[in-house]
Design a protein around this motif. Structure first.
Motif, PDB file in Angstrom:
ATOM      1  N   MET A  79     -96.615  57.470 -10.599  1.00  0.00           N
ATOM      2  CA  MET A  79     -95.897  56.242 -10.767  1.00  0.00           C
ATOM      3  C   MET A  79     -95.555  55.715  -9.328  1.00  0.00           C
ATOM      4  SD  MET A  79     -91.965  55.971 -12.616  1.00  0.00           S
ATOM      5  CE  MET A  79     -92.736  57.020 -13.896  1.00  0.00           C
ATOM      6  N   ARG A  80     -95.252  56.560  -8.363  1.00  0.00           N
ATOM      7  CA  ARG A  80     -95.092  56.066  -7.106  1.00  0.00           C
ATOM      8  C   ARG A  80     -96.488  55.235  -6.462  1.00  0.00           C
ATOM      9  NH1 ARG A  80     -92.374  53.444  -4.032  1.00  0.00           N
ATOM     10  NH2 ARG A  80     -90.563  54.957  -4.937  1.00  0.00           N
ATOM     11  N   GLU A  81     -97.461  55.955  -6.816  1.00  0.00           N
ATOM     12  CA  GLU A  81     -98.738  55.198  -6.470  1.00  0.00           C
ATOM     13  C   GLU A  81     -98.823  53.781  -7.344  1.00  0.00           C
ATOM     14  OE1 GLU A  81    -101.922  56.708  -4.916  1.00  0.00           O
ATOM     15  OE2 GLU A  81    -101.510  58.619  -5.271  1.00  0.00           O
ATOM     16  N   VAL A  82     -98.478  53.716  -8.660  1.00  0.00           N
ATOM     17  CA  VAL A  82     -98.584  52.606  -9.297  1.00  0.00           C
ATOM     18  C   VAL A  82     -97.393  51.514  -8.732  1.00  0.00           C
ATOM     19  CG1 VAL A  82     -98.429  51.140 -11.296  1.00  0.00           C
ATOM     20  CG2 VAL A  82     -99.705  53.480 -11.276  1.00  0.00           C
ATOM     21  N   ARG A  83     -96.329  52.024  -8.001  1.00  0.00           N
ATOM     22  CA  ARG A  83     -95.419  51.130  -7.531  1.00  0.00           C
ATOM     23  C   ARG A  83     -95.880  50.705  -6.476  1.00  0.00           C
ATOM     24  NH1 ARG A  83     -91.740  48.665  -9.355  1.00  0.00           N
ATOM     25  NH2 ARG A  83     -93.500  47.126  -8.644  1.00  0.00           N
ATOM     26  N   ASN A  84     -96.666  51.477  -5.433  1.00  0.00           N
ATOM     27  CA  ASN A  84     -97.032  51.119  -3.945  1.00  0.00           C
ATOM     28  C   ASN A  84     -98.077  49.999  -4.260  1.00  0.00           C
ATOM     29  OD1 ASN A  84     -95.385  52.838  -3.043  1.00  0.00           O
ATOM     30  ND2 ASN A  84     -96.747  54.364  -2.528  1.00  0.00           N
ATOM     31  N   MET A  85     -98.730  49.804  -5.237  1.00  0.00           N
ATOM     32  CA  MET A  85    -100.019  49.083  -5.282  1.00  0.00           C
ATOM     33  C   MET A  85     -99.816  47.800  -6.039  1.00  0.00           C
ATOM     34  SD  MET A  85    -101.044  49.082  -8.605  1.00  0.00           S
ATOM     35  CE  MET A  85    -102.902  48.507  -8.515  1.00  0.00           C
ATOM     36  N   SER A  86     -98.545  47.600  -6.676  1.00  0.00           N
ATOM     37  CA  SER A  86     -98.112  46.296  -7.398  1.00  0.00           C
ATOM     38  C   SER A  86     -96.707  45.956  -7.126  1.00  0.00           C
ATOM     39  CB  SER A  86     -98.378  46.771  -8.996  1.00  0.00           C
ATOM     40  OG  SER A  86     -97.178  47.880  -9.200  1.00  0.00           O
ATOM     41  N   ASN A  87     -96.491  44.771  -7.384  1.00  0.00           N
ATOM     42  CA  ASN A  87     -95.147  44.335  -7.212  1.00  0.00           C
ATOM     43  C   ASN A  87     -94.492  43.966  -8.506  1.00  0.00           C
ATOM     44  OD1 ASN A  87     -96.701  41.883  -7.455  1.00  0.00           O
ATOM     45  ND2 ASN A  87     -96.256  41.075  -5.502  1.00  0.00           N
ATOM     46  N   VAL A  88     -95.069  44.077  -9.565  1.00  0.00           N
ATOM     47  CA  VAL A  88     -94.521  43.771 -10.934  1.00  0.00           C
ATOM     48  C   VAL A  88     -93.527  44.776 -11.449  1.00  0.00           C
ATOM     49  CG1 VAL A  88     -96.730  42.465 -11.673  1.00  0.00           C
ATOM     50  CG2 VAL A  88     -96.418  44.960 -12.145  1.00  0.00           C
ATOM     51  N   PRO A  89     -92.662  44.537 -12.373  1.00  0.00           N
ATOM     52  CA  PRO A  89     -91.815  45.585 -12.691  1.00  0.00           C
ATOM     53  C   PRO A  89     -92.635  46.634 -13.406  1.00  0.00           C
ATOM     54  CG  PRO A  89     -91.112  43.287 -13.650  1.00  0.00           C
ATOM     55  CD  PRO A  89     -92.491  43.162 -13.039  1.00  0.00           C
ATOM     56  N   LEU A  90     -92.059  47.936 -13.182  1.00  0.00           N
ATOM     57  CA  LEU A  90     -92.824  49.093 -13.533  1.00  0.00           C
ATOM     58  C   LEU A  90     -91.670  50.053 -14.535  1.00  0.00           C
ATOM     59  CD1 LEU A  90     -94.976  51.066 -13.098  1.00  0.00           C
ATOM     60  CD2 LEU A  90     -93.850  52.164 -11.132  1.00  0.00           C
ATOM     61  N   VAL A  91     -92.106  50.368 -15.656  1.00  0.00           N
ATOM     62  CA  VAL A  91     -91.532  51.189 -16.490  1.00  0.00           C
ATOM     63  C   VAL A  91     -92.081  52.587 -16.614  1.00  0.00           C
ATOM     64  CG1 VAL A  91     -90.849  50.962 -18.877  1.00  0.00           C
ATOM     65  CG2 VAL A  91     -91.477  48.763 -17.988  1.00  0.00           C
ATOM     66  N   ALA A  92     -91.037  53.463 -16.810  1.00  0.00           N
ATOM     67  CA  ALA A  92     -91.433  54.846 -16.840  1.00  0.00           C
ATOM     68  C   ALA A  92     -90.969  55.156 -18.419  1.00  0.00           C
ATOM     69  CB  ALA A  92     -90.282  55.652 -16.151  1.00  0.00           C
ATOM     70  N   TYR A  93     -91.983  55.880 -19.019  1.00  0.00           N
ATOM     71  CA  TYR A  93     -91.660  56.241 -20.445  1.00  0.00           C
ATOM     72  C   TYR A  93     -91.287  57.679 -20.492  1.00  0.00           C
ATOM     73  CZ  TYR A  93     -91.970  55.938 -25.463  1.00  0.00           C
ATOM     74  OH  TYR A  93     -91.743  56.071 -26.876  1.00  0.00           O
ATOM     75  N   ASN A  94     -90.183  57.934 -20.643  1.00  0.00           N
ATOM     76  CA  ASN A  94     -89.437  59.489 -20.665  1.00  0.00           C
ATOM     77  C   ASN A  94     -89.895  59.891 -22.119  1.00  0.00           C
ATOM     78  OD1 ASN A  94     -86.278  60.774 -20.455  1.00  0.00           O
ATOM     79  ND2 ASN A  94     -88.280  61.785 -20.176  1.00  0.00           N
ATOM     80  N   VAL A  95     -91.016  60.652 -22.291  1.00  0.00           N
ATOM     81  CA  VAL A  95     -91.421  60.683 -23.644  1.00  0.00           C
ATOM     82  C   VAL A  95     -90.686  61.910 -24.403  1.00  0.00           C
ATOM     83  CG1 VAL A  95     -93.724  59.690 -22.921  1.00  0.00           C
ATOM     84  CG2 VAL A  95     -93.443  62.161 -22.915  1.00  0.00           C
ATOM     85  N   SER A  96     -91.148  62.020 -25.677  1.00  0.00           N
ATOM     86  CA  SER A  96     -90.530  62.960 -26.710  1.00  0.00           C
ATOM     87  C   SER A  96     -90.668  64.188 -26.402  1.00  0.00           C
ATOM     88  CB  SER A  96     -91.073  62.607 -28.024  1.00  0.00           C
ATOM     89  OG  SER A  96     -92.591  63.118 -27.981  1.00  0.00           O
ATOM     90  N   GLY A  97     -91.546  64.832 -25.765  1.00  0.00           N
ATOM     91  CA  GLY A  97     -91.780  66.252 -25.361  1.00  0.00           C
ATOM     92  C   GLY A  97     -90.823  66.618 -24.008  1.00  0.00           C
ATOM     93  N   GLU A  98     -90.656  65.675 -23.355  1.00  0.00           N
ATOM     94  CA  GLU A  98     -89.650  65.706 -22.082  1.00  0.00           C
ATOM     95  C   GLU A  98     -88.196  65.795 -22.797  1.00  0.00           C
ATOM     96  OE1 GLU A  98     -92.624  63.198 -18.957  1.00  0.00           O
ATOM     97  OE2 GLU A  98     -90.966  62.146 -19.914  1.00  0.00           O
ATOM     98  N   TYR A  99     -87.800  65.005 -23.517  1.00  0.00           N
ATOM     99  CA  TYR A  99     -86.798  64.949 -24.316  1.00  0.00           C
ATOM    100  C   TYR A  99     -86.534  66.336 -25.088  1.00  0.00           C
ATOM    101  CZ  TYR A  99     -83.291  63.524 -27.549  1.00  0.00           C
ATOM    102  OH  TYR A  99     -81.943  63.570 -28.330  1.00  0.00           O
ATOM    103  N   ALA A 100     -87.384  66.656 -25.772  1.00  0.00           N
ATOM    104  CA  ALA A 100     -87.264  67.838 -26.478  1.00  0.00           C
ATOM    105  C   ALA A 100     -87.055  69.152 -25.949  1.00  0.00           C
ATOM    106  CB  ALA A 100     -88.602  68.046 -27.482  1.00  0.00           C
ATOM    107  N   MET A 101     -87.584  69.207 -24.518  1.00  0.00           N
ATOM    108  CA  MET A 101     -87.566  70.503 -23.951  1.00  0.00           C
ATOM    109  C   MET A 101     -85.906  70.456 -23.242  1.00  0.00           C
ATOM    110  SD  MET A 101     -90.931  70.979 -21.734  1.00  0.00           S
ATOM    111  CE  MET A 101     -90.949  69.531 -20.781  1.00  0.00           C
ATOM    112  N   VAL A 102     -85.676  69.375 -22.771  1.00  0.00           N
ATOM    113  CA  VAL A 102     -84.293  69.122 -22.267  1.00  0.00           C
ATOM    114  C   VAL A 102     -83.301  69.682 -23.369  1.00  0.00           C
ATOM    115  CG1 VAL A 102     -82.390  67.787 -21.310  1.00  0.00           C
ATOM    116  CG2 VAL A 102     -84.657  67.879 -20.429  1.00  0.00           C
TER     117      VAL A 102
END
Length: 329
Positions: free
Chosen positions: A259-282
């Motif tokens: 994500m940081r690398e994509v942010r550094n190479m672009s200036n468009v809005p960037l979206v993180a998808y906090n996915v289902s498995g990440e949610y389920a573990m928490v």
């Protein structure tokens, strides 16, 4: 203290809550969140997803109540996923003007015209084989799938979707969808591309929620290898060149470096998808009393903003928005 023992005192800027608030670099707001909603065929049904406590499949008649709750929490964006009764090899429910997501979009716009509706543009929830495109002899046909994805995007835009979010990872999908939207008179509808989507084990609970598990094989021929970093930049560059207005990195938590690398190479809005498995573990750890759920969730979402995301698609959205309201009152 001897002169030669002097050192920088970083703790000066951590001395009180007010001081820490003043110098804080990264902030979370309810308006950062895009809340996923699973829309089920039928009536008066609300099914909790067993692997995602607190997440439900709901029928269309319950959508208004859900959207009122979302609005009260300050969340201004949702993304719909359909759970249709019928599926076929072409995934025709995805591009039907009477498809479950098209109906949900029209309903949402009746309830709250100012709500931003993001349309997930894919076929996997609607195909009998569970893959994200047309299948011949066990292979997903890239170019043949593009035509159906374009039809899906146009149908979603006609229903009132504010943002088209293609998630299929077919080569050329942004270019073809952009052309189809423009030709159909939707030149102002932005594309939020799932530009960087890995073939991840963290999607398991989502496939329970959306009933989209592949009936054979896997998605490794079109989703990315988790070992690859530079490939993500190539995918992002291609989608930007083809007309993407926003980029998604999926999953997020274990791909913060990407994500940081994509942010550094672009200036468009960037979206993180906090996915289902990440949610389920928490959620699982929280239900067992092993973690402080509020602190862990807010810290997790903050890490995505810190890594460069402007927005976060997250199943934690309602809880997180509620906790942020409490902190601000």
């Amino acid at each position: 203290m001897a002169e030669d023992m002097k050192f920088r005192r970083h703790r000066r800027l951590r001395s009180s809550a007010a001081m820490r608030d003043l110098v804080r670099e990264t902030h979370l707001h309810a308006t950062d969140f895009i809340y996923p909603i699973f829309i089920l065929e039928g009536e008066n049904t609300k099914n909790e997803v067993s692997s995602m406590p607190g997440v439900f499949q709901i029928t269309l008649d319950l959508l208004e109540k859900e959207l009122q709750e979302v609005k009260a929490l300050g969340i201004r964006s949702v993304i719909f996923f359909g759970v249709p009764n019928e599926k076929d090899e072409q995934g025709s429910g995805a591009f039907s003007d009477e498809g479950i997501i098209q109906r949900a979009t029209r309903k949402a716009k009746e309830v709250d015209p100012e709500l931003l509706v993001v349309a997930d543009t894919c076929l996997c929830e609607y195909t009998s084989h569970g893959h994200c495109g047309v299948v011949h002899d066990g292979d997903v046909e890239n170019d043949e799938s593009l035509e159906l994805l374009a039809k899906t995007a146009v149908s979603q835009a006609k229903a009132g979707a504010d943002i088209i979010a293609p998630s299929n990872m077919m080569d050329g999908f942004v270019k073809v969808i952009r052309a189809a939207l423009d030709e159909a008179g939707f030149k102002e509808i932005p594309i939020m591309s799932y530009a960087v989507k890995y073939a991840s084990a963290y999607y398991g609970p989502f496939r329970d929620a959306a009933d989209s598990t592949p009936q054979f094989g896997d998605r490794k021929t079109y989703q990315m290898d988790p070992a690859n970093r530079l490939e993500a930049l190539k995918e992002a560059e291609t989608d930007l060149a083809e007309g993407a207005d926003m980029l998604i990195v999926k999953p997020s938590l274990v791909y913060l470096d990407v994500m940081r690398e994509v942010r550094n190479m672009s200036n468009v809005p960037l979206v993180a998808y906090n996915v289902s498995g990440e949610y389920a573990m928490v959620k699982a750890a929280a239900l067992n009393g092993w973690i402080d759920e509020k602190r862990v969730v807010l810290e997790t979402l903050l890490s995505m903003k810190r890594a460069g995301a402007n927005m976060i698609i997250t199943y934690h959205a309602k809880d997180a928005a509620k906790w942020l309201q409490e902190e601000n009152n």
